[in-house]
Design an enzyme around this catalytic site. Structure first.
Site, PDB file in Angstrom:
ATOM      1  N   ARG A  23      -7.448   9.902  -1.254  1.00 10.80           N
ATOM      2  CA  ARG A  23      -8.896   9.111  -1.101  1.00 10.80           C
ATOM      3  C   ARG A  23      -9.825   9.868  -1.071  1.00 10.80           C
ATOM      4  NH1 ARG A  23      -4.690   9.812   2.830  1.00 10.80           N
ATOM      5  NH2 ARG A  23      -3.832   8.371   3.802  1.00 10.80           N
TER       6      ARG A  23
ATOM      7  N   THR B 228      -6.350   3.818  -7.302  1.00 10.02           N
ATOM      8  CA  THR B 228      -6.063   2.478  -7.430  1.00 10.02           C
ATOM      9  C   THR B 228      -4.456   2.290  -7.587  1.00 10.02           C
ATOM     10  OG1 THR B 228      -7.844   1.723  -7.467  1.00 10.02           O
ATOM     11  CG2 THR B 228      -6.749   0.605  -8.455  1.00 10.02           C
TER      12      THR B 228
ATOM     13  N   CYS C 278      14.500  -5.490 -18.095  1.00 14.93           N
ATOM     14  CA  CYS C 278      14.683  -4.452 -16.778  1.00 14.93           C
ATOM     15  C   CYS C 278      15.286  -5.527 -15.768  1.00 14.93           C
ATOM     16  CB  CYS C 278      13.194  -4.335 -16.390  1.00 14.93           C
ATOM     17  SG  CYS C 278      13.355  -3.877 -14.558  1.00 14.93           S
TER      18      CYS C 278
ATOM     19  N   HIS D  12      -6.077  -5.267   5.048  1.00 19.33           N
ATOM     20  CA  HIS D  12      -6.278  -4.848   5.850  1.00 19.33           C
ATOM     21  C   HIS D  12      -6.909  -5.624   6.980  1.00 19.33           C
ATOM     22  CE1 HIS D  12      -4.567  -1.015   5.911  1.00 19.33           C
ATOM     23  NE2 HIS D  12      -5.190  -0.616   4.895  1.00 19.33           N
TER      24      HIS D  12
HETATM   25  C1  LIG Z   1      -3.130   7.345   0.426  1.00 21.67           C
HETATM   26  C2  LIG Z   1      -4.183   5.910   0.065  1.00 21.67           C
HETATM   27  C3  LIG Z   1      -3.779   4.870   1.154  1.00 21.67           C
HETATM   28  C4  LIG Z   1      -4.538   4.054   0.819  1.00 21.67           C
HETATM   29  N1  LIG Z   1      -4.729   2.340   1.168  1.00 21.67           N
HETATM   30  C5  LIG Z   1      -5.000   1.027   1.036  1.00 21.67           C
HETATM   31  C6  LIG Z   1      -4.809   0.185   1.626  1.00 21.67           C
HETATM   32  O1  LIG Z   1      -3.565   0.065   2.006  1.00 21.67           O
HETATM   33  N2  LIG Z   1      -5.490  -0.377   1.559  1.00 21.67           N
HETATM   34  C7  LIG Z   1      -6.736  -0.225   1.140  1.00 21.67           C
HETATM   35  O2  LIG Z   1      -7.636  -1.111   0.945  1.00 21.67           O
HETATM   36  N3  LIG Z   1      -7.450   0.198   0.750  1.00 21.67           N
HETATM   37  C8  LIG Z   1      -6.756   2.007   0.839  1.00 21.67           C
HETATM   38  N4  LIG Z   1      -6.381   3.324   0.126  1.00 21.67           N
HETATM   39  C9  LIG Z   1      -8.060   3.408  -0.796  1.00 21.67           C
HETATM   40  C10 LIG Z   1      -8.579   2.527  -1.885  1.00 21.67           C
HETATM   41  O3  LIG Z   1      -6.760   2.450  -2.949  1.00 21.67           O
HETATM   42  C11 LIG Z   1      -8.940   3.149  -2.676  1.00 21.67           C
HETATM   43  O4  LIG Z   1     -10.404   2.429  -2.116  1.00 21.67           O
HETATM   44  C12 LIG Z   1      -9.290   2.331  -4.366  1.00 21.67           C
HETATM   45  O5  LIG Z   1      -8.146   2.309  -4.539  1.00 21.67           O
HETATM   46  C13 LIG Z   1     -10.455   3.219  -4.806  1.00 21.67           C
HETATM   47  O6  LIG Z   1     -10.643   2.420  -6.156  1.00 21.67           O
HETATM   48  P1  LIG Z   1     -12.031   2.870  -6.804  1.00 21.67           P
HETATM   49  O7  LIG Z   1     -12.410   2.144  -8.081  1.00 21.67           O
HETATM   50  O8  LIG Z   1     -13.357   3.572  -6.479  1.00 21.67           O
HETATM   51  O9  LIG Z   1     -11.301   4.470  -7.612  1.00 21.67           O
HETATM   52  P2  LIG Z   1      -9.897   4.769  -9.121  1.00 21.67           P
HETATM   53  O10 LIG Z   1      -9.208   3.805  -8.960  1.00 21.67           O
HETATM   54  O11 LIG Z   1      -9.990   6.434  -8.340  1.00 21.67           O
HETATM   55  O12 LIG Z   1     -10.991   5.469 -10.079  1.00 21.67           O
HETATM   56  C14 LIG Z   1     -12.262   5.794 -10.695  1.00 21.67           C
HETATM   57  C15 LIG Z   1     -12.453   5.664 -12.105  1.00 21.67           C
HETATM   58  O13 LIG Z   1     -13.083   6.889 -12.595  1.00 21.67           O
HETATM   59  C16 LIG Z   1     -12.642   6.859 -13.560  1.00 21.67           C
HETATM   60  N5  LIG Z   1     -13.643   8.387 -13.663  1.00 21.67           N
HETATM   61  C17 LIG Z   1     -13.477   9.501 -13.074  1.00 21.67           C
HETATM   62  N6  LIG Z   1     -14.374  10.144 -13.234  1.00 21.67           N
HETATM   63  C18 LIG Z   1     -14.802   9.803 -14.795  1.00 21.67           C
HETATM   64  C19 LIG Z   1     -15.586  10.380 -16.100  1.00 21.67           C
HETATM   65  N7  LIG Z   1     -16.452  11.650 -16.450  1.00 21.67           N
HETATM   66  N8  LIG Z   1     -15.470   9.322 -16.964  1.00 21.67           N
HETATM   67  C20 LIG Z   1     -15.427   7.881 -17.068  1.00 21.67           C
HETATM   68  N9  LIG Z   1     -14.082   7.784 -16.114  1.00 21.67           N
HETATM   69  C21 LIG Z   1     -13.970   8.462 -15.134  1.00 21.67           C
HETATM   70  C22 LIG Z   1     -10.987   7.698 -13.183  1.00 21.67           C
HETATM   71  O14 LIG Z   1     -10.632   7.896 -14.624  1.00 21.67           O
HETATM   72  C23 LIG Z   1     -10.938   6.290 -12.165  1.00 21.67           C
HETATM   73  O15 LIG Z   1      -9.888   5.497 -12.899  1.00 21.67           O
HETATM   74  C24 LIG Z   1      -5.924   4.138  -0.613  1.00 21.67           C
HETATM   75  C25 LIG Z   1      -6.044   5.117  -0.438  1.00 21.67           C
HETATM   76  C26 LIG Z   1      -5.290   6.121  -0.782  1.00 21.67           C
HETATM   77  C27 LIG Z   1      -5.263   7.053  -1.678  1.00 21.67           C
END
Ligand SMILES: Cc1cc2nc3c(=O)[nH]c(=O)nc-3n(C[C@H](O)[C@H](O)[C@H](O)COP(=O)(O)OP(=O)(O)OC[C@H]3O[C@@H](n4cnc5c(N)ncnc54)[C@H](O)[C@@H]3O)c2cc1C
Length: 477
Positions: free
Chosen positions: A310, A41, A397, A49
């Site tokens: 990702r 994130t 800032c 998108h």
């Molecule tokens: C390069 C890139 C470009 C992207 N561009 C876009 C875009 O333009 N538009 C779009 O819609 N999407 C985009 N995405 C996708 C989007 O960023 C992700 O789908 C989204 O941020 C995923 O969120 P999440 O909460 O699943 O994961 P994360 O943000 O990774 O959160 C997971 C959390 O779980 C925690 N965690 C893990 N294991 C444990 C544990 N054992 N105990 C406690 N906590 C734990 C981690 O510390 C983390 O804070 C992109 C992703 C990337 C990497």
């Protein structure tokens, strides 16, 4: 004893927490890091998108289009930056025109409406985007493409969820999960019990799932690297995509809400240890690829590079399902377009929770969150504010025009900042041209004063990441 435990405070855990806070439930988010939203994130393209490219019939296609339609309302309620800039997928030469037409049809299959997409001819593209490459022949225009500020999407959802009763436990890594009558989640801060567990652990979701039930998928980190251009570069007005390939959406030029342009990402499978590293190859790949769609890219105006990974699953789609263990819900493999899809995913997950716990709506749910942003105030309102509290007249800032008052507010809000990066994520000092050269010492001073701790103990982003070692003036120790 909780009704629901959410593991992970990225945008997925955050939006689920807010959605659940509309109901009479006792919910807690467990996050292993020092702050929220430090995973995928934190490092992505920030694009909401339209839903033009996922394969029709997949969960990605469904939740992308639904999520996109929910973003504006969520952003208004939670005071999240939202730039309705539109987007275009360009055919970089005549050979790609047929593919562009196929993409147009795919977008319609995914649920975009006729009046939301259009094929533009070369002249129209040039009028809208003067810096488009001379070889570009046509483009697919995407009216509903927008740009958000991902850190704030997660933080705002968590703050609002907390205002509505959700709890958050940071530096709480989930180490084991068992189920008897209820779930027992063992962490670095003790055992938490609940009736339902939601696994939103991003890149670690397969490992978290394996603690209880062998997961039927694996997560492979797929890294994306970026350049950030200075905010005085006026390169593009809308999001400029190349045609998608099997590697993803390609290297994109994205105008950011706060004025910078982002160039990237790359797409490479990497080891977990390398998930946020930038590389020489990645940076040259971006230069080569972006030059196919945009001309006159001022690479001398790059102020930063960064990378994020990702959580790509071996099932090649989002995995949002209850496992064989009733009440344990995986929300895994949420790679792109997860940021866009998050509000729609949160509703779907809430319905899954509803199958295990009877959901009753709260009468007093407050959907609104507001923050002070001096850049948004007219002179009269700003003068009024400064009269009431002169810390809103003290610029900390200079690049981004952020005041001491805003930094202080970011520290004292629910889920407040505790580190230099925490302040940057919330109010952006350090995001401009000087990258914190001027404001970082100021931010450290303010954090120390407000948190009532020694400046030496202020962390950069996690425990043990203190920036200061010793005094350089005054008496030597
Ligand atoms: C390069 C890139 C470009 C992207 N561009 C876009 C875009 O333009 N538009 C779009 O819609 N999407 C985009 N995405 C996708 C989007 O960023 C992700 O789908 C989204 O941020 C995923 O969120 P999440 O909460 O699943 O994961 P994360 O943000 O990774 O959160 C997971 C959390 O779980 C925690 N965690 C893990 N294991 C444990 C544990 N054992 N105990 C406690 N906590 C734990 C981690 O510390 C983390 O804070 C992109 C992703 C990337 C990497």
């Amino acid at each position: 004893m909780y009704d629901v435990i959410i593991i992970g405070s990225g945008v997925i855990g955050a939006t689920i927490a807010r959605e659940l806070s509309k109901y009479n439930l006792k919910t807690i988010i467990l996050e292993k890091e020092f702050d929220v939203a430090l995973g995928a994130t934190m490092a992505n393209s920030a694009i909401v998108h339209s839903g033009h490219d996922p394969i029709p019939g997949t969960l990605k296609a469904k939740f992308n289009v639904l999520g996109n339609r929910m973003y504006k309302k969520m952003s208004e309620e939670l005071d999240i930056p939202f730039l309705e800039c539109g987007g275009m997928v360009v055919a970089v030469d005549g050979t790609q025109i047929e593919e562009l037409k196929q993409l147009h049809d795919r977008a319609l299959k995914n649920g975009l409406k006729d009046n939301e997409i259009r094929i533009l001819n070369q002249g129209e593209v040039r009028d809208m985007e003067p810096n488009i490459s001379d070889t570009v022949k046509k483009a697919l225009y995407l009216l509903t493409t927008a740009v958000t500020f991902p850190w704030e999407v997660a933080i705002a959802n968590i703050e609002n969820a907390m205002d509505n009763g959700v709890e958050l436990s940071l530096e709480t890594e989930v180490l084991d999960i068992n189920k008897d009558k209820n779930f027992k989640v063992s962490t670095t801060k003790g055992v938490f019990e609940s009736r339902v567990v939601i696994n939103a652990a991003g890149i670690y979701a397969d490992k978290v799932s394996n603690l209880l039930v062998k997961s039927n998928y694996e997560i492979k980190p797929r890294r994306g690297e970026y350049f950030v251009l200075d905010s005085d570069v006026n390169l593009v007005n809308s999001v400029i995509y190349p045609l998608p390939t099997e590697k993803g959406k390609g290297v994109i030029a994205t105008p950011q809400y706060h004025g910078n342009v982002l160039l990237g990402p790359t797409s490479d499978y990497v080891d977990l240890d390398d998930k946020t590293k930038t590389s020489e190859e990645g940076i040259s790949y971006i230069r080569d690829e972006i030059s196919k769609t945009i001309k006159n890219v001022p690479f001398n105006k790059v102020i930063r590079s960064f990378a994020g990974s990702r959580a790509t699953s071996t099932r090649n789609d989002f995995i949002i399902e209850e496992t064989d263990v009733k009440g344990f819900i995986n929300v895994a493999g949420i790679d792109s377009p997860g940021l866009t899809a998050a509000p729609a995913i949160s509703k779907y997950v809430t319905d899954l929770v509803g199958k295990r716990i009877k959901l009753t709506k709260k009468n007093d749910f407050n959907p609104v969150r507001r923050v002070t942003r001096i850049n948004k105030l007219d002179t009269e309102d700003l003068n009024e504010l400064v009269k009431r509290d002169d810390r809103f007249g003290h610029i900390v800032c200079r690049c981004e025009n952020i005041t001491e008052g805003e930094v202080i507010e970011s520290i004292h809000r629910k889920c407040g900042a505790r580190s230099v990066v925490g302040v940057k994520m919330r109010v952006r000092p350090g995001s401009g041209r000087c990258q914190g050269g001027f404001c970082q010492p100021e931010v450290i001073k303010i954090l120390a004063k407000e948190l009532k701790i020694d400046p030496m103990d202020i962390n950069y982003n996690k425990s043990g990441s203190q920036i200061l070692n010793e005094s350089t003036k005054g008496e030597a120790k």
